[in-house]
Write an enzyme that holds these catalytic residues in place. Structure first.
Site: not given
Lengths: 606, 74
Positions: A150, A183, A357
């Protein structure tokens, strides 16, 4: 002899139960001790003793509450060592009625549940939706490593108790794989946020280890080559699970090879399906050896942005956040809440995000729980995931794959080794029949009712043929087939990126045409009635060949409606109760009646 | 591959958020960063010439990624 054996067995069982029962005390946690001074002591004596304790052990006894003064009940806080010494003090024993551990009675121990004490846990509807608490009674993912490919992972406050293993930053080529976007840290939080730490929120497999692999830059994008390298790094460095909450690029041989390499090494690979509300999982979720995850909102419905259809294996909470009037975030309670960083200040914040996600790490977390329960082979892990998911019966567009993710059922199946027969999809996957070009949804068609419809319609035709012998021709055969079952196997056939509608229409029998356009198996009363066969009869009865198609279709429709009335009386607008059964039965009889009359008149006129 | 598209710039609230161009034919292209600052305005109508980046993946995963080479306000 038999009685003796049974008695032995009974006592052996009793002995085992008693020896393995740990009791409340062994499991309890305490960080304080209760001192109950004898009532015959003067208050001066008690004061003196309290002061002595304070100076000797460096701890200060306090009243438990304002009600404790009269009963001389005191609480001393301290670590286990000090409290142990206190308990063993002869002097204190002689002055008190008892000295005992002040156990913390949480829900953990009273109800046998595992509600964590994280104060914001109550806002995590997503964890309740996957029933993770029940799974925690068996495992929390200890010993399993999840690689998070990620934007990197920063050790924010609520990841302090989480285990980390060595990772890598492929963007800047260095070992420190900290996050500069927010994220990756959020995704890692869903997998293994520090839980039961009296702070923040919880994570799915909070005793699993995180391997942070940074492949996406601060703006959230990264190259195929970095991602492929990260997959190989994870496989070579002991990761059991890989989570890829990313997508959007094209097909790549490099990526495919990396995935095959990791899969062969026994790594389970999970990826987000993508967020463009399209009929196809994006790459890398699209590769047959990757578990593709679609996203649901807090009500369990498919999230508006989530991709669906071709390639989707399972659905998990991804959240749905409504947009406010000025375009700003509206009510965020429908999102997924975790601890992450503010990308501008790099400070620790709690944020609600939405996306597939966010759904993928729920699955990765549950995979960690499955693996910690003993099932490690990627094929078997996928089978456990699918078998344990809560099925969605009316999912004709494959929004949810095998269904809603369920951690409790997954851990149960994995720990008991109750694997069923491998499904058709696994067979197709293993034999190379699934590819990034087309896909087959094995659960789209209920096979038994379809077979009954086919057999039923030919039985009816045979019956009529006995009464009024007619020549069994090709048109008639087709009519019976399309009226009854149609090319039903096409309903589960998908081409990636293309609407599945043509296959649904081609895979429908006459009565099913009305619901081919909607995501439901409920029959449309307009097409699932006598109307279509009657119309065909009126139009085609004058044609020497096609009239037999019309007659055949009336027989097929009759069998289809009758089967539906008995097995699945589900209708749009009418529901699934007695009115639907009555509607289907009457129309089935009418179809048969018209077929009967037509054949009768045709055969008598020959 | 280079393409020309006409559409509206949108901020997409997925994950930590991203910028995209939505065309009238309902197609969505994610804008690869760094992009020209001036194009990142919600609701801006633009004509864009861009390079399709099929060698990259993003955390937003909303579809094809384009690298804006030049754009005109409409």
């Amino acid at each position: 002899m038999k009685k003796f054996l049974l008695t032995c067995l009974f006592f052996a069982g009793l002995f085992w139960a008693l020896s393995t029962y740990q009791g409340l005390a062994v499991q309890g946690k305490y960080d304080s001790m209760v001192l109950n001074f004898r009532n015959d002591l003067s208050s001066e004596q008690v004061d003196r003793e309290l002061k002595a304790i304070a100076s000797k052990y460096g701890i200060e006894p306090k009243f438990n509450s304002s009600f404790s003064k009269s009963s001389r009940l005191y609480i001393v806080k301290g670590d286990a060592q000090v409290l142990d010494k206190l308990k063993q003090s002869e002097e204190l024993r002689s002055l008190t009625e008892y000295v005992e551990a002040n156990y913390v009675y949480s829900m953990d121990f009273i109800g046998g549940g595992t509600t964590p004490n994280d104060p914001m846990y109550k806002e995590q509807w997503n964890l309740k939706a996957i029933e993770v608490e029940k799974a925690w009674q068996k495992t929390k993912g200890k010993g399993i490593t999840v690689a998070v490919i990620d934007t990197g992972v920063s050790k924010v406050d609520d990841l302090k108790n989480t285990n980390f293993v060595k990772g890598y930053d492929f963007v800047n080529d260095r070992e420190d794989a900290s996050d500069d976007n927010g994220h990756g840290t959020h995704v890692a939080g869903t997998i293994a946020q520090s839980t039961n730490n009296n702070f923040g929120v919880a994570g799915v497999a909070y005793e699993a280890s995180i391997m942070p692999l940074k492949v996406l830059s601060a703006s959230g994008g990264g190259t195929i080559s970095d991602i492929a390298e990260a997959i190989i790094f994870a496989a070579d460095n002991g990761a059991n699970v890989i989570n890829m909450s990313l997508g959007g690029g094209g097909e790549s041989k490099l990526m495919q090879e990396a995935i095959d390499y990791a899969y062969k090494k026994g790594v389970v690979i999970v990826a987000a399906a993508g967020n463009s509300n399209r009929n196809a999982a994006f790459y890398p979720a699209r590769y047959p050896k990757v578990i593709a995850v679609s996203a649901t909102g807090s009500t369990g419905e498919k999230a508006p942005y989530s991709n669906y259809g071709a390639g989707i294996d399972v659905a998990a909470p991804g959240g749905a956040i409504a947009r406010g009037k000025n375009g700003e975030k509206g009510d965020t309670s429908g999102g997924i809440l975790q601890n992450t960083i503010d990308p501008r200040t790099k400070q620790s914040v709690f944020s609600s995000f939405q996306g597939t996600s966010m759904a993928a790490p729920h699955v990765s977390g549950v995979v960690a729980l499955i693996e910690a329960s003993g099932v490690k082979d990627p094929e078997k892990v996928l089978q456990v995931l699918k078998q344990s998911s809560r099925k969605v019966t009316d999912d004709t567009l494959n929004y949810y794959g095998a269904g809603h993710l369920n951690a409790a059922a997954a851990v149960n199946i994995a720990s008991q080794g109750q694997l069923g027969i491998p499904d058709f999809l696994r067979w197709a996957r293993d034999n190379g029949y699934l590819s990034p070009r087309f896909w087959i949804d094995g659960g789209a068609v209920a096979l038994i009712p379809k077979l009954i419809m086919v057999i039923g319609s030919y039985l009816l035709a045979w019956l009529l043929n006995r009464w009024f012998p007619f020549r069994w021709n090709w048109s008639f055969n087709n009519g019976v087939f399309f009226g009854g079952a149609g090319l039903f196997f096409l309903r589960g056939f998908y081409l990636f990126d293309i609407t599945q509608l043509p296959f649904r229409i081609a895979g429908s029998s006459l009565p099913e045409l009305g619901n081919a356009f909607s995501n439901t198996n409920a029959l449309n009363p307009i097409t699932a009635s006598v109307l279509l066969p009657l119309g065909l009869l009126l139009i085609l009865l004058g044609h020497p060949q096609w009239k037999w198609f019309a007659i055949g279709s009336a027989i097929g429709t009759s069998a289809c409606l009758a089967t539906s009335a008995v097995l699945a009386p589900q209708m749009m607008w009418i529901g699934d109760g007695t009115p639907a059964i009555a509607f289907l039965s009457v129309n089935s009889l009418l179809c048969f009646g018209f077929a009967y009359l037509s054949i009768k008149s045709e055969t008598s006129s020959i | 591959m280079n393409i020309q598209i006409v559409g509206t710039v949108e901020y997409i609230d997925i994950g930590t958020g991203t910028w995209a161009i939505a065309t009238d034919t309902d197609e969505q292209y994610e804008i690869w960063q760094p992009a020209p600052e001036a194009i990142l305005q919600e609701g801006l109508k633009v004509k864009v010439s861009a390079k399709v980046r099929d060698d990259v993946f993003t955390m937003a995963a909303i579809g094809e990624v384009i690298e804006v080479e030049d754009f005109q306000r409409l």
